[in-house]
Design a protein around this motif. Structure first.
Motif, PDB file in Angstrom:
ATOM      1  N   UNK A   3       0.832  -1.199   0.000  1.00 39.88           N
ATOM      2  CA  UNK A   3       0.000   0.000   0.000  1.00 39.88           C
ATOM      3  C   UNK A   3       0.867   1.249   0.000  1.00 39.88           C
ATOM      4  N   UNK A   4       0.577   2.145  -0.940  1.00 41.59           N
ATOM      5  CA  UNK A   4       1.223   3.461  -0.967  1.00 41.59           C
ATOM      6  C   UNK A   4       0.154   4.518  -0.739  1.00 41.59           C
ATOM      7  N   UNK A   5       0.484   5.532   0.026  1.00 40.26           N
ATOM      8  CA  UNK A   5      -0.408   6.670   0.259  1.00 40.26           C
ATOM      9  C   UNK A   5       0.235   7.885  -0.394  1.00 40.26           C
ATOM     10  N   UNK A   6      -0.557   8.662  -1.126  1.00 41.25           N
ATOM     11  CA  UNK A   6      -0.063   9.879  -1.780  1.00 41.25           C
ATOM     12  C   UNK A   6      -0.860  11.071  -1.263  1.00 41.25           C
ATOM     13  N   UNK A  56       8.566   7.308   4.665  1.00 39.05           N
ATOM     14  CA  UNK A  56       8.060   8.442   3.895  1.00 39.05           C
ATOM     15  C   UNK A  56       8.961   8.710   2.704  1.00 39.05           C
ATOM     16  N   UNK A  57       8.387   9.330   1.700  1.00 33.16           N
ATOM     17  CA  UNK A  57       9.114   9.750   0.508  1.00 33.16           C
ATOM     18  C   UNK A  57       8.639  11.177   0.226  1.00 33.16           C
ATOM     19  N   UNK A  58       9.478  12.149   0.568  1.00 35.71           N
ATOM     20  CA  UNK A  58       9.109  13.559   0.408  1.00 35.71           C
ATOM     21  C   UNK A  58       9.531  14.083  -0.953  1.00 35.71           C
ATOM     22  N   UNK A  75       1.245  11.178  -6.789  1.00 34.09           N
ATOM     23  CA  UNK A  75       0.668   9.971  -7.378  1.00 34.09           C
ATOM     24  C   UNK A  75       1.688   9.272  -8.272  1.00 34.09           C
ATOM     25  N   UNK A  76       2.412  10.052  -9.063  1.00 30.51           N
ATOM     26  CA  UNK A  76       3.436   9.474  -9.941  1.00 30.51           C
ATOM     27  C   UNK A  76       4.505   8.757  -9.123  1.00 30.51           C
ATOM     28  N   UNK A  77       4.990   9.411  -8.062  1.00 29.97           N
ATOM     29  CA  UNK A  77       6.024   8.795  -7.221  1.00 29.97           C
ATOM     30  C   UNK A  77       5.473   7.571  -6.488  1.00 29.97           C
TER      31      UNK A  77
END
Length: 193
Positions: A3-6, A56-58, A75-77
């Motif tokens: 699961x990824x959250x954007x 996290x990925x900022x 969303x792309x990341x």
């Protein structure tokens, strides 16, 4: 299931901190939370969020972006992390601890590509009082079918949605595009995606 959250945020570190703490508190935690900071003078990731135990990925952009542009980078990341499911969420909402789990259940193990909550609770904060409303039908308040955010998409649907957002980003800036889905005249191009 990965699961990824954007999310996109701008100059609201207190809301973003509360949001990330809510993600830590989920019964099903996201594998990564992608955060697009836009329209700020600098990123706040290192000084305010490094103590929160979640991946996290900022992404940082000094330019203030308008809908739908601010959603596109996150969303792309998120899709670059190869998730099974992508959530689009908001930093200024309060989520129950089982929000991700219940929304994932709506996908029914791949039977559906999109899952959202059509009803939710609403906490109205006034200057001196709070008012709490239970089980609000969001379709009466928002242009889409359900909660204004907090919905999940399969990676396939998220990729298609990204393609649409990229198209809308260009189209909504063209002359003659309806300036706002609510019918008001606005200098900011918007879509009712």
């Amino acid at each position: 299931m990965k699961v990824a959250v954007a999310i996109a945020t701008r100059n609201r570190p207190q809301w973003l901190r509360m949001f990330l703490l809510q993600m830590v508190n989920q019964t099903v935690r996201p594998d990564v939370v992608v955060i697009h900071e836009n329209g700020q003078s600098r990123s706040m990731k290192d000084e305010l969020f490094s103590d929160i135990p979640i991946k996290t990925d900022f992404l940082y952009s000094a330019a203030k972006q308008v809908p739908p542009d601010y959603a596109i980078p996150a969303l792309k990341r998120a899709l670059e992390h190869n998730p099974d499911v992508v959530f689009l969420m908001n930093d200024d909402n309060i989520y129950f601890a089982d929000h991700i789990a219940k929304t994932l259940a709506g996908l029914q193990n791949g039977k559906y590509d999109v899952s959202y909550h059509s009803h939710g609770n609403f906490l109205a904060c006034y200057k001196d009082t709070l008012e709490y409303f239970k089980n609000i039908n969001w379709s009466k308040h928002f242009a889409n079918m359900g909660v204004d955010d907090g919905f999940a998409m399969s990676a396939r649907a998220a990729a298609q949605y990204l393609t649409y957002l990229e198209y809308a980003s260009k189209a909504c800036k063209q002359p003659g595009w309806k300036p706002s889905y609510c019918g008001t005249i606005s200098p900011i191009p918007e879509t009712d995606h």
